[in-house]
Design an enzyme around this catalytic site. Structure first.
Site, PDB file in Angstrom:
ATOM      1  N   ARG A  36       0.798  -1.228   0.000  1.00 49.01           N
ATOM      2  CA  ARG A  36       0.000   0.000   0.000  1.00 49.01           C
ATOM      3  C   ARG A  36       0.831   1.278   0.000  1.00 49.01           C
ATOM      4  NH1 ARG A  36      -5.392  -0.995   3.758  1.00 49.01           N
ATOM      5  NH2 ARG A  36      -6.025  -2.967   2.810  1.00 49.01           N
ATOM      6  N   ASP A 143     -15.392  10.111   7.831  1.00 48.48           N
ATOM      7  CA  ASP A 143     -14.360   9.094   7.643  1.00 48.48           C
ATOM      8  C   ASP A 143     -13.010   9.788   7.651  1.00 48.48           C
ATOM      9  OD1 ASP A 143     -14.546   5.989   6.739  1.00 48.48           O
ATOM     10  OD2 ASP A 143     -12.685   6.890   6.006  1.00 48.48           O
TER      11      ASP A 143
END
Length: 273
Positions: A36, A143
């Site tokens: 990632r 979020d």
């Protein structure tokens, strides 16, 4: 450029993620960091993970730090997830209390499916008489991931996001087709808003809520942080307010703050007065 991740670098990235976002990687997740974060190295002109760690641990590198948290955030969600919870909301809580106003927080909104599903269920309830047509409701989705929020605000979904959890009938009823992608119809978007927010920060800025969905996010936090988040959610709820947790999550030591209820075929937690 070196793409080898040293143990000291993994430890530094692990600590940064836990301190900044509450994310606990645990042991043996080096592959996840490499897969990632590896793509961020050329993006920011960094010659390996050592330079990345230097950016994370020094001041004035907000862009890099935000990008790392964004890349490591798991945005696992789908439409009508844990459908029993929406039955509880409509046929249990609302049928029981008949509110005139309702403020709902989707506390880990990801790409928006939870918030929009809630709006769809409320609007359907109004159409078939289970919810008062005069109900004034607001849904706030938050979020930590800027990328996820951008998709949520756009309300347009492609690929797996356009199908997972949806029947063909639901696709036709609630969305506008966009050549293989779908867009949430305006009537289900008008009372839904999204904003960036870190659950480790104080909740006061968000105001009070009647319903909080905090599902499938506490599993990424330490036990201590879970207890803290749940206790602060209790303080953010209006009297008689309810909290929905994921099916594998629990009160994390805050049973004195909530009572568990089984209504309309699902579980929900009501804040104690």
């Amino acid at each position: 450029m070196t793409n080898t991740l040293k143990p000291t670098e993994y430890a530094a990235i692990h600590d940064f993620l836990e301190n900044q976002a509450g994310i606990r990687l645990g042991a043996g997740k080096e592959y996840l960091v490499v897969s990632r974060l590896g793509r961020l190295l050329p993006t920011f002109g960094l010659n390996g993970y050592g330079e990345l760690v230097s950016k994370l641990t020094s001041l004035g590198n907000t862009r890099v730090q935000t990008a790392v948290v964004d890349a490591m955030t798991t945005n696992e969600t789908f439409w009508f997830r844990d459908a029993a919870h929406f039955r509880v909301l409509i046929d249990g809580i609302i049928a029981e209390s008949k509110p005139s106003r309702l403020r709902i927080w989707s506390a880990a909104a990801s790409t928006g499916q939870e918030a929009y599903t809630t709006a769809i269920c409320l609007q359907d309830g109004m159409k078939d008489g289970r919810v008062s047509r005069t109900l004034n409701y607001e849904i706030v989705g938050t979020d930590i991931s800027p990328t996820a929020l951008q998709e949520a605000q756009g309300a347009s979904y492609c690929g797996v996001s356009a199908s997972r959890g949806l029947t063909d009938d639901q696709r036709r009823r609630y969305f506008r087709d966009q050549g293989g992608c779908i867009e949430v119809l305006p009537e289900y978007r008008q009372r839904v808003s999204f904003r960036p927010f870190n659950l480790l920060k104080p909740f006061d800025i968000l105001g009070k809520f009647d319903i909080v969905f905090c599902r499938n996010v506490l599993i990424y936090f330490s036990q201590e942080r879970k207890r803290d988040i749940v206790s602060r959610i209790a303080r953010s709820l209006n009297p008689g307010g309810h909290l929905f947790l994921g099916s594998t999550e629990s009160m994390s030591g805050n049973e004195d703050l909530f009572e568990m209820r089984s209504i309309s075929g699902g579980l929900v937690y009501r804040v104690r007065s």
